[in-house]
Design a protein around this motif. Sequence first.
Motif, PDB file in Angstrom:
ATOM      1  N   LYS A  26      -6.121   8.735  -0.750  1.00 18.37           N
ATOM      2  CA  LYS A  26      -6.647   7.402  -1.073  1.00 18.37           C
ATOM      3  C   LYS A  26      -7.564   7.468  -2.292  1.00 18.37           C
ATOM      4  O   LYS A  26      -7.573   6.558  -3.105  1.00 18.37           O
ATOM      5  N   SER A  27      -8.319   8.548  -2.429  1.00 21.91           N
ATOM      6  CA  SER A  27      -9.182   8.663  -3.610  1.00 21.91           C
ATOM      7  C   SER A  27      -8.330   8.796  -4.873  1.00 21.91           C
ATOM      8  O   SER A  27      -8.714   8.317  -5.939  1.00 21.91           O
ATOM      9  N   GLY A  28      -7.167   9.421  -4.760  1.00 19.67           N
ATOM     10  CA  GLY A  28      -6.243   9.501  -5.889  1.00 19.67           C
ATOM     11  C   GLY A  28      -5.706   8.141  -6.274  1.00 19.67           C
ATOM     12  O   GLY A  28      -5.523   7.844  -7.461  1.00 19.67           O
ATOM     13  N   LEU A  29      -5.458   7.301  -5.274  1.00 18.52           N
ATOM     14  CA  LEU A  29      -5.005   5.936  -5.559  1.00 18.52           C
ATOM     15  C   LEU A  29      -6.056   5.168  -6.349  1.00 18.52           C
ATOM     16  O   LEU A  29      -5.734   4.400  -7.250  1.00 18.52           O
ATOM     17  N   LYS A  30      -7.320   5.378  -6.014  1.00 16.75           N
ATOM     18  CA  LYS A  30      -8.411   4.660  -6.682  1.00 16.75           C
ATOM     19  C   LYS A  30      -8.549   5.057  -8.148  1.00 16.75           C
ATOM     20  O   LYS A  30      -9.154   4.336  -8.928  1.00 16.75           O
ATOM     21  N   GLU A  31      -7.978   6.203  -8.523  1.00 18.00           N
ATOM     22  CA  GLU A  31      -8.046   6.643  -9.923  1.00 18.00           C
ATOM     23  C   GLU A  31      -7.046   5.905 -10.805  1.00 18.00           C
ATOM     24  O   GLU A  31      -7.117   5.981 -12.023  1.00 18.00           O
ATOM     25  N   ILE A  32      -6.114   5.196 -10.199  1.00 15.94           N
ATOM     26  CA  ILE A  32      -5.131   4.418 -10.962  1.00 15.94           C
ATOM     27  C   ILE A  32      -5.796   3.133 -11.430  1.00 15.94           C
ATOM     28  O   ILE A  32      -6.418   2.420 -10.638  1.00 15.94           O
ATOM     29  N   GLU A  33      -5.682   2.841 -12.724  1.00 13.14           N
ATOM     30  CA  GLU A  33      -6.315   1.652 -13.285  1.00 13.14           C
ATOM     31  C   GLU A  33      -5.823   0.397 -12.568  1.00 13.14           C
ATOM     32  O   GLU A  33      -4.627   0.186 -12.392  1.00 13.14           O
ATOM     33  N   GLY A  34      -6.768  -0.423 -12.100  1.00 16.06           N
ATOM     34  CA  GLY A  34      -6.441  -1.678 -11.436  1.00 16.06           C
ATOM     35  C   GLY A  34      -6.259  -1.561  -9.934  1.00 16.06           C
ATOM     36  O   GLY A  34      -6.017  -2.552  -9.262  1.00 16.06           O
ATOM     37  N   VAL A  35      -6.347  -0.347  -9.407  1.00 16.91           N
ATOM     38  CA  VAL A  35      -6.228  -0.142  -7.960  1.00 16.91           C
ATOM     39  C   VAL A  35      -7.621   0.164  -7.425  1.00 16.91           C
ATOM     40  O   VAL A  35      -8.146   1.245  -7.628  1.00 16.91           O
ATOM     41  N   TYR A  80      -3.023  -1.401   1.164  1.00 20.68           N
ATOM     42  CA  TYR A  80      -1.722  -0.785   0.947  1.00 20.68           C
ATOM     43  C   TYR A  80      -1.730   0.750   0.968  1.00 20.68           C
ATOM     44  O   TYR A  80      -0.668   1.370   0.900  1.00 20.68           O
ATOM     45  N   GLY A  81      -2.898   1.358   1.037  1.00 19.98           N
ATOM     46  CA  GLY A  81      -3.028   2.806   0.872  1.00 19.98           C
ATOM     47  C   GLY A  81      -2.135   3.636   1.772  1.00 19.98           C
ATOM     48  O   GLY A  81      -1.403   4.519   1.305  1.00 19.98           O
ATOM     49  N   GLU A  82      -2.186   3.392   3.074  1.00 18.78           N
ATOM     50  CA  GLU A  82      -1.385   4.192   4.013  1.00 18.78           C
ATOM     51  C   GLU A  82       0.105   4.075   3.708  1.00 18.78           C
ATOM     52  O   GLU A  82       0.823   5.080   3.676  1.00 18.78           O
ATOM     53  N   ALA A  83       0.576   2.864   3.484  1.00 21.27           N
ATOM     54  CA  ALA A  83       1.998   2.644   3.201  1.00 21.27           C
ATOM     55  C   ALA A  83       2.413   3.337   1.900  1.00 21.27           C
ATOM     56  O   ALA A  83       3.501   3.927   1.817  1.00 21.27           O
ATOM     57  N   LEU A  84       1.551   3.283   0.887  1.00 19.78           N
ATOM     58  CA  LEU A  84       1.864   3.948  -0.380  1.00 19.78           C
ATOM     59  C   LEU A  84       1.943   5.453  -0.196  1.00 19.78           C
ATOM     60  O   LEU A  84       2.881   6.099  -0.665  1.00 19.78           O
ATOM     61  N   LEU A  85       0.965   6.021   0.486  1.00 21.04           N
ATOM     62  CA  LEU A  85       0.927   7.473   0.664  1.00 21.04           C
ATOM     63  C   LEU A  85       2.129   7.968   1.476  1.00 21.04           C
ATOM     64  O   LEU A  85       2.626   9.063   1.224  1.00 21.04           O
TER      65      LEU A  85
END
Length: 109
Positions: free
Chosen positions: A77-86, A94-99
């Motif tokens: 989830k911390s990796g998702l937060k590094e994406i611009e706009g997320v 959406y985090g669990e579903a994305l991972l």
Amino acid sequence: WSFCVEYLDGAAPGAMPVGGRVPKVDYKEMLKPEEFEVFSRLREWRKTVAEKEGVPVYVVLSNEQLAQMVRKRVTTKSGLKEIEGVGEARVEKYGEALLERLVFNPVPA
């Protein structure tokens, strides 16, 4: 009233292209085959979510955000937060579903 205009050759970072349209990106050419497979899976998931929520797909996540997740091989989830706009809200929603979908099949030797 007065103002100053500075003209720079070439496009400034973040500047909107002429005509206000962003050029199309061919992600199949940009991504490796195993990355494009994951990218396609994410797009299918996004379409389903957008239909359920009654919003355009880009409101859920943009193609570029999905491609960045794939290129960076995000696994947390911390990796998702590094994406611009997320941000936190999208990660919570959406985090669990994305991972679950950001799984890469091993490349055959």
